[in-house]
Design an enzyme around this catalytic site. Structure first.
Site, PDB file in Angstrom:
ATOM      1  N   LYS A   8       0.860  -1.065   0.138  1.00 58.08           N
ATOM      2  CA  LYS A   8      -0.039   0.081   0.019  1.00 58.08           C
ATOM      3  C   LYS A   8       0.848   1.253  -0.170  1.00 58.08           C
ATOM      4  O   LYS A   8       2.162   1.128   0.299  1.00 58.08           O
ATOM      5  CB  LYS A   8      -0.753  -0.051   1.319  1.00 58.08           C
ATOM      6  N   ASP A 134      -2.522  -2.349  10.492  1.00 56.17           N
ATOM      7  CA  ASP A 134      -2.629  -2.200   9.164  1.00 56.17           C
ATOM      8  C   ASP A 134      -3.356  -3.410   8.696  1.00 56.17           C
ATOM      9  O   ASP A 134      -3.570  -3.446   7.083  1.00 56.17           O
ATOM     10  CB  ASP A 134      -1.526  -1.881   8.347  1.00 56.17           C
TER      11      ASP A 134
HETATM   12  P1  ATP Z   1       4.238  -0.341   7.778  1.00 52.66           P
HETATM   13  O1  ATP Z   1       3.998   0.222   6.596  1.00 52.66           O
HETATM   14  O2  ATP Z   1       2.986  -1.111   8.173  1.00 52.66           O
HETATM   15  O3  ATP Z   1       4.876   0.431   8.646  1.00 52.66           O
HETATM   16  P2  ATP Z   1       6.699  -1.264   7.010  1.00 52.66           P
HETATM   17  O4  ATP Z   1       6.748  -1.501   5.619  1.00 52.66           O
HETATM   18  O5  ATP Z   1       7.333  -0.299   7.794  1.00 52.66           O
HETATM   19  O6  ATP Z   1       5.352  -1.436   7.611  1.00 52.66           O
HETATM   20  P3  ATP Z   1       7.350  -4.144   7.351  1.00 52.66           P
HETATM   21  O7  ATP Z   1       7.949  -4.424   6.027  1.00 52.66           O
HETATM   22  O8  ATP Z   1       5.959  -4.685   7.496  1.00 52.66           O
HETATM   23  O9  ATP Z   1       7.312  -2.636   7.779  1.00 52.66           O
HETATM   24  O10 ATP Z   1       8.710  -4.798   8.361  1.00 52.66           O
HETATM   25  C1  ATP Z   1       8.818  -4.110   9.614  1.00 52.66           C
HETATM   26  C2  ATP Z   1       9.429  -5.347  10.453  1.00 52.66           C
HETATM   27  O11 ATP Z   1       8.845  -6.420  10.761  1.00 52.66           O
HETATM   28  C3  ATP Z   1      10.800  -5.391   9.898  1.00 52.66           C
HETATM   29  O12 ATP Z   1      11.845  -5.093  10.628  1.00 52.66           O
HETATM   30  C4  ATP Z   1      10.772  -7.257   9.756  1.00 52.66           C
HETATM   31  O13 ATP Z   1      11.623  -7.601  10.498  1.00 52.66           O
HETATM   32  C5  ATP Z   1       9.631  -7.477  10.659  1.00 52.66           C
HETATM   33  N1  ATP Z   1       8.558  -8.336  10.055  1.00 52.66           N
HETATM   34  C6  ATP Z   1       8.240  -9.458  10.421  1.00 52.66           C
HETATM   35  N2  ATP Z   1       7.271 -10.122   9.489  1.00 52.66           N
HETATM   36  C7  ATP Z   1       7.589  -9.656   8.368  1.00 52.66           C
HETATM   37  C8  ATP Z   1       7.279 -10.196   7.055  1.00 52.66           C
HETATM   38  N3  ATP Z   1       6.288 -11.141   6.686  1.00 52.66           N
HETATM   39  N4  ATP Z   1       7.591  -9.242   6.093  1.00 52.66           N
HETATM   40  C9  ATP Z   1       8.392  -8.018   6.255  1.00 52.66           C
HETATM   41  N5  ATP Z   1       8.968  -7.862   7.604  1.00 52.66           N
HETATM   42  C10 ATP Z   1       8.460  -8.745   8.505  1.00 52.66           C
END
Ligand code: ATP
Length: 293
Positions: A8, A134
Site C-alpha cells: 500500500k 494495518d
Molecule cells: P508499515 O507500513 O505497516 O509500517 P513497514 O513497511 O514499515 O510496515 P514491514 O516491511 O512490514 O514494515 O516490516 C517491519 C518489521 O517487521 C521488519 O523489521 C521485519 O523484521 C518484521 N517482519 C515480520 N514479519 C515480516 C514480514 N512477513 N515481512 C516483512 N517484515 C516482517
C-alpha cells in the site's frame, strides 16, 4: 495455495493525537498498488507451522507476521494439521508499504480457505487487528479511509486509473522511531483528508493529488534528505506529485502517463538515489484482482 500480498501507499496521512493507551489516532487515505509478495501455503501432516523466505533479514520464525497470522487462526480453531508457508518477498522491508501486514492478511485469507474455517472477510478483519493496525486494511484492499489506530475502515470508490513510481532509498526507518520522533505540535500543515475524500468521490485525480500530504514527511526527510531528492527528481520528470509513504522512507510519485513514468524510472535508476525502483499502477478492488495467483 498461492497468494498475493499487495503493498500500500498512503495518499494522505494525518495523525490527530495520542490516545491514553499510547497508540496514535490516525486519519489516512490508503491505496493498494500492484506490487506484491508471493506466498504459498500447504497443509502438512506434522503439526506446527514452518516458514521459509527468500530474504535472510526477515525473521522466519514466530516473529514473522505471516507466521503469527497463521497461528492466530489455527490456535482458535484447534487445527490439528500443520502448515508450511513459503514467502517470496518483493515489497521492500520496513519501508512504509505495509509489507509484513499484507503477508499476514494474505495468510489469514488463505488459512481460512485451506482449512475451511468459514470466516467472512469481516470476521477475519476483526481478528487481524491483533497482528497489527494495518492488517485489516490489507484484507480489505483498494482505496479506503482508515481511522482509529488504522483499523476503522471506510471503503472509498476506486481512484481514477494512474501510474505509481516507487523509489526506496537504502536508508531504514522503523515505524516505532517515526512515531517517537513525531512532534505533533510542530507539524506545520495537516493534509485535508476530508477534501481528499470528496475528490475521490468525484473521481477528480488532480484534486486528490493536490491534497497529498504526510505529517511524518518533514521530520523523516530532515534526517534523510535523500527522500526529498527522490521526490524532486520524480516531479522534475513529470510526476503530478511525489511524497513519502507511511513512516518512510519509500517515496512514490503519481503519473498520468505510463511512458512518462518509465522515463522518470530510468532517470531515477541512473541517479542511484534509490535502491529499489519499481514502476507500477494502482490496484482496484473491483478490477478483477483476486487473492489467488
Ligand atoms: P508499515 O507500513 O505497516 O509500517 P513497514 O513497511 O514499515 O510496515 P514491514 O516491511 O512490514 O514494515 O516490516 C517491519 C518489521 O517487521 C521488519 O523489521 C521485519 O523484521 C518484521 N517482519 C515480520 N514479519 C515480516 C514480514 N512477513 N515481512 C516483512 N517484515 C516482517
Amino acid at each position: 495455495m498461492r497468494l498475493r500480498a499487495y503493498a500500500k501507499i498512503n495518499l494522505g496521512l494525518d495523525i490527530l493525537g495520542k490516545r491514553p493507551d499510547g497508540y496514535h489516532e490516525v486519519k489516512m487515505i490508503m491505496q493498494t498498488i500492484q506490487m506484491y509478495d508471493l506466498l504459498e501455503i500447504k497443509k502438512k501432516k506434522i503439526p506446527g507451522i514452518g516458514l521459509i523466505s527468500n530474504v535472510p533479514y526477515v525473521p522466519a520464525d514466530e516473529r514473522n507476521l505471516a507466521y503469527k497470522a497463521a497461528k492466530l487462526l489455527m490456535d482458535e480453531f484447534k487445527v490439528q494439521e500443520g502448515l508450511s508457508i513459503k514467502l517470496e518477498k518483493f515489497i521492500p522491508v520496513a519501508a512504509g508499504m505495509a509489507g509484513g501486514s499484507s503477508d499476514a492478511a494474505a495468510v489469514m485469507v488463505g488459512v481460512n480457505r485451506l482449512f475451511q474455517l468459514g470466516l467472512t472477510d469481516q470476521e477475519l478483519m476483526e481478528r487481524s487487528v491483533q497482528i497489527g493496525a494495518d492488517v485489516p486494511y490489507c484484507i480489505l484492499r483498494g482505496t479506503a479511509l482508515a481511522e482509529g489506530i488504522g483499523e476503522r475502515l471506510t471503503p472509498l470508490p476506486a481512484l481514477p486509473k494512474c501510474c505509481v513510481l516507487i523509489g526506496k532509498p537504502s536508508v531504514s526507518v522503523s515505524t516505532k522511531t517515526a512515531y517517537e520522533s513525531l512532534d505533533l505540535a510542530a507539524v506545520p500543515v495537516h493534509p485535508d483528508i476530508d477534501g481528499m475524500i470528496r475528490d475521490i468521490q468525484a473521481g477528480d485525480l488532480d484534486g486528490v493529488v493536490s491534497r497529498m500530504g504526510n505529517v511524518f514527511e518533514p521530520g523523516i526527510q530532515k534526517r534523510h534528505p535523500v527522500i526529498g531528492d527522490i521526490s524532486r527528481l520524480m516531479e522534475e520528470h513529470g510526476a503530478m506529485k511525489a511524497m513519502m509513504s507511511g513512516s518512510g522512507p519509500t517515496v512514490f510519485g503519481i503519473f498520468k502517463d505510463g511512458d512518462q513514468m518509465e522515463r522518470a524510472a530510468a532517470a531515477l535508476r541512473d541517479s542511484h538515489l534509490a535502491k529499489v525502483v519499481f514502476a507500477t499502477e494502482i490496484y482496484n478492488r473491483n478490477g478483477g484482482n483476486t487473492n489467488d495467483k
